[in-house]
Scaffold this active site. Structure first.
Site, PDB file in Angstrom:
ATOM      1  N   LYS A 146       3.182  18.250  21.834  1.00  0.00           N
ATOM      2  CA  LYS A 146       3.622  17.610  20.591  1.00  0.00           C
ATOM      3  C   LYS A 146       3.256  16.123  20.579  1.00  0.00           C
ATOM      4  CE  LYS A 146       7.993  18.671  21.182  1.00  0.00           C
ATOM      5  NZ  LYS A 146       8.067  19.431  22.443  1.00  0.00           N
ATOM      6  N   ARG A 201      16.045  19.085  17.056  1.00  0.00           N
ATOM      7  CA  ARG A 201      16.042  20.001  18.190  1.00  0.00           C
ATOM      8  C   ARG A 201      17.225  20.957  18.161  1.00  0.00           C
ATOM      9  NH1 ARG A 201      12.845  16.557  21.808  1.00  0.00           N
ATOM     10  NH2 ARG A 201      12.405  17.614  23.765  1.00  0.00           N
ATOM     11  N   ARG A 237       1.798  16.127  34.454  1.00  0.00           N
ATOM     12  CA  ARG A 237       1.914  14.982  33.536  1.00  0.00           C
ATOM     13  C   ARG A 237       2.250  13.693  34.289  1.00  0.00           C
ATOM     14  NH1 ARG A 237       5.422  15.299  28.130  1.00  0.00           N
ATOM     15  NH2 ARG A 237       7.206  15.770  29.443  1.00  0.00           N
ATOM     16  N   ARG A 249       7.743  11.674  35.280  1.00  0.00           N
ATOM     17  CA  ARG A 249       9.086  11.616  34.682  1.00  0.00           C
ATOM     18  C   ARG A 249      10.061  12.423  35.528  1.00  0.00           C
ATOM     19  NH1 ARG A 249       8.367  12.994  28.393  1.00  0.00           N
ATOM     20  NH2 ARG A 249      10.178  14.263  28.881  1.00  0.00           N
ATOM     21  N   ARG A 298      15.020  22.741  30.872  1.00  0.00           N
ATOM     22  CA  ARG A 298      14.621  22.315  29.525  1.00  0.00           C
ATOM     23  C   ARG A 298      14.068  23.485  28.723  1.00  0.00           C
ATOM     24  NH1 ARG A 298      10.690  17.877  31.272  1.00  0.00           N
ATOM     25  NH2 ARG A 298      10.107  17.715  29.090  1.00  0.00           N
TER      26      ARG A 298
HETATM   27  P1  ATP Z   1       6.720  17.046  24.902  1.00  0.00           P
HETATM   28  O1  ATP Z   1       6.300  17.241  26.311  1.00  0.00           O
HETATM   29  O2  ATP Z   1       6.228  18.184  24.025  1.00  0.00           O
HETATM   30  O3  ATP Z   1       6.325  15.742  24.357  1.00  0.00           O
HETATM   31  P2  ATP Z   1       9.404  16.877  25.931  1.00  0.00           P
HETATM   32  O4  ATP Z   1      10.484  17.883  25.730  1.00  0.00           O
HETATM   33  O5  ATP Z   1       8.775  16.801  27.247  1.00  0.00           O
HETATM   34  O6  ATP Z   1       8.329  17.112  24.820  1.00  0.00           O
HETATM   35  P3  ATP Z   1      10.722  14.520  24.858  1.00  0.00           P
HETATM   36  O7  ATP Z   1      10.559  14.950  23.472  1.00  0.00           O
HETATM   37  O8  ATP Z   1      10.154  13.242  25.254  1.00  0.00           O
HETATM   38  O9  ATP Z   1      10.028  15.493  25.892  1.00  0.00           O
HETATM   39  O10 ATP Z   1      12.298  14.587  25.215  1.00  0.00           O
HETATM   40  C1  ATP Z   1      12.807  14.274  26.476  1.00  0.00           C
HETATM   41  C2  ATP Z   1      14.306  14.369  26.492  1.00  0.00           C
HETATM   42  O11 ATP Z   1      14.893  13.442  25.548  1.00  0.00           O
HETATM   43  C3  ATP Z   1      14.903  15.720  26.099  1.00  0.00           C
HETATM   44  O12 ATP Z   1      14.935  16.636  27.172  1.00  0.00           O
HETATM   45  C4  ATP Z   1      16.308  15.309  25.618  1.00  0.00           C
HETATM   46  O13 ATP Z   1      17.177  15.058  26.695  1.00  0.00           O
HETATM   47  C5  ATP Z   1      16.059  13.980  24.928  1.00  0.00           C
HETATM   48  N1  ATP Z   1      15.812  14.172  23.475  1.00  0.00           N
HETATM   49  C6  ATP Z   1      14.679  13.889  22.804  1.00  0.00           C
HETATM   50  N2  ATP Z   1      14.789  14.218  21.509  1.00  0.00           N
HETATM   51  C7  ATP Z   1      16.024  14.742  21.348  1.00  0.00           C
HETATM   52  C8  ATP Z   1      16.740  15.292  20.263  1.00  0.00           C
HETATM   53  N3  ATP Z   1      16.198  15.409  19.029  1.00  0.00           N
HETATM   54  N4  ATP Z   1      18.011  15.742  20.468  1.00  0.00           N
HETATM   55  C9  ATP Z   1      18.579  15.654  21.672  1.00  0.00           C
HETATM   56  N5  ATP Z   1      17.960  15.161  22.745  1.00  0.00           N
HETATM   57  C10 ATP Z   1      16.699  14.703  22.608  1.00  0.00           C
HETATM   58 MG    MG Z   2       7.188  14.078  23.932  1.00  0.00          MG
END
Ligand code: ATP
Ligand code: MG
Length: 216
Positions: free
Chosen positions: A16, A91, A130, A163, A174
């Protein structure tokens, strides 16, 4: 012409963030990533950052009230008028309903939700490889998007790190959170007739081609 207002939906590691960045540059949209905003709040040590940190590190979602309030403020900014791409929000169904209310008030409904369908094998590979910049947050991957110099950010020259929430155990957590709390949004947006599915397993270039077709 109606501005593009897009939501990217998909599990962690679906790409994303990578595609949001490319699309936002091509179509001049505001790129709003809740994950990026939260991580910068943590770095700055703000009250929101302090509240969010333990949830993020353990792979849980940050509580809806906090994230919704944060988005309410972000959507006040001028740059959202030209169109936007939401990366990582909503989310939960709660968040989606809150977003819908905010955007109805602003007369800025979302016109496209892209679901990145991605297999578990690809997700685990992408997240374990990553690397992110400790300073500017730019994303790399040890094989798919290697930096020019190993361990160093191409953009700002600072160190790349892994991370905390990208370790295998937290990744599994997750993924479960995604299935339980976020996947119901697929049905939510199907009902609103704005959902389009794309193949999140594709490499960056072929998926960009697919996205170009969807976006016409
Ligand atoms: P991607 O790898 O596709 O960019 P991702 O799940 O690795 O997505 P982020 O979107 O950066 O990573 O989110 C990391 C963390 O931040 C989530 O696991 C959550 O704890 C928090 N977070 C981010 N957005 C939200 C949200 N809309 N609601 C609740 N928590 C969120
Ligand atoms: Mg992200």
């Amino acid at each position: 012409m109606t501005p593009l207002r897009i939501i990217l939906l998909g599990p962690p590691g679906a790409g994303k963030g990578t595609h949001a960045k490319i699309l936002s540059e091509r179509y001049e949209l505001a790129h709003i990533s809740t994950g990026d905003i939260l991580r910068s709040q943590i770095q700055e040590g703000t009250p929101l950052g302090k509240k969010a940190k333990s949830f993020i590190d353990s792979g849980k979602l940050v509580p809806d009230e906090l994230v919704v309030e944060m988005m309410r403020e972000r959507l006040e900014d001028r740059d959202v008028k030209k169109g936007f791409i939401l990366d990582g929000f909503p989310r939960t169904v709660e968040q989606a309903k809150a977003l819908e209310c905010m955007l109805v008030d602003k007369q800025m409904p979302v016109n496209l939700v892209l679901e990145f369908q991605t297999s578990e094998k690809v997700i685990v590979d992408r997240l374990s490889g990553r690397r992110v910049c400790s300073n500017c947050g730019a994303n790399f991957h040890i094989r798919n998007i290697p930096p020019k110099r190993e361990g160093i950010c191409d953009v700002c020259g600072k160190a790349l790190i892994q991370r905390k929430d990208d370790d295998p155990e937290t990744v599994r957590k997750r993924l479960k959170v995604y299935q339980d709390q976020t996947a119901p949004l697929i049905e939510f947006y199907k009902q609103r007739k704005v959902l389009r599915v794309v193949n999140g397993d594709l490499e960056i270039e072929p998926l960009q081609q697919e996205l170009k077709q969807v976006l016409g």
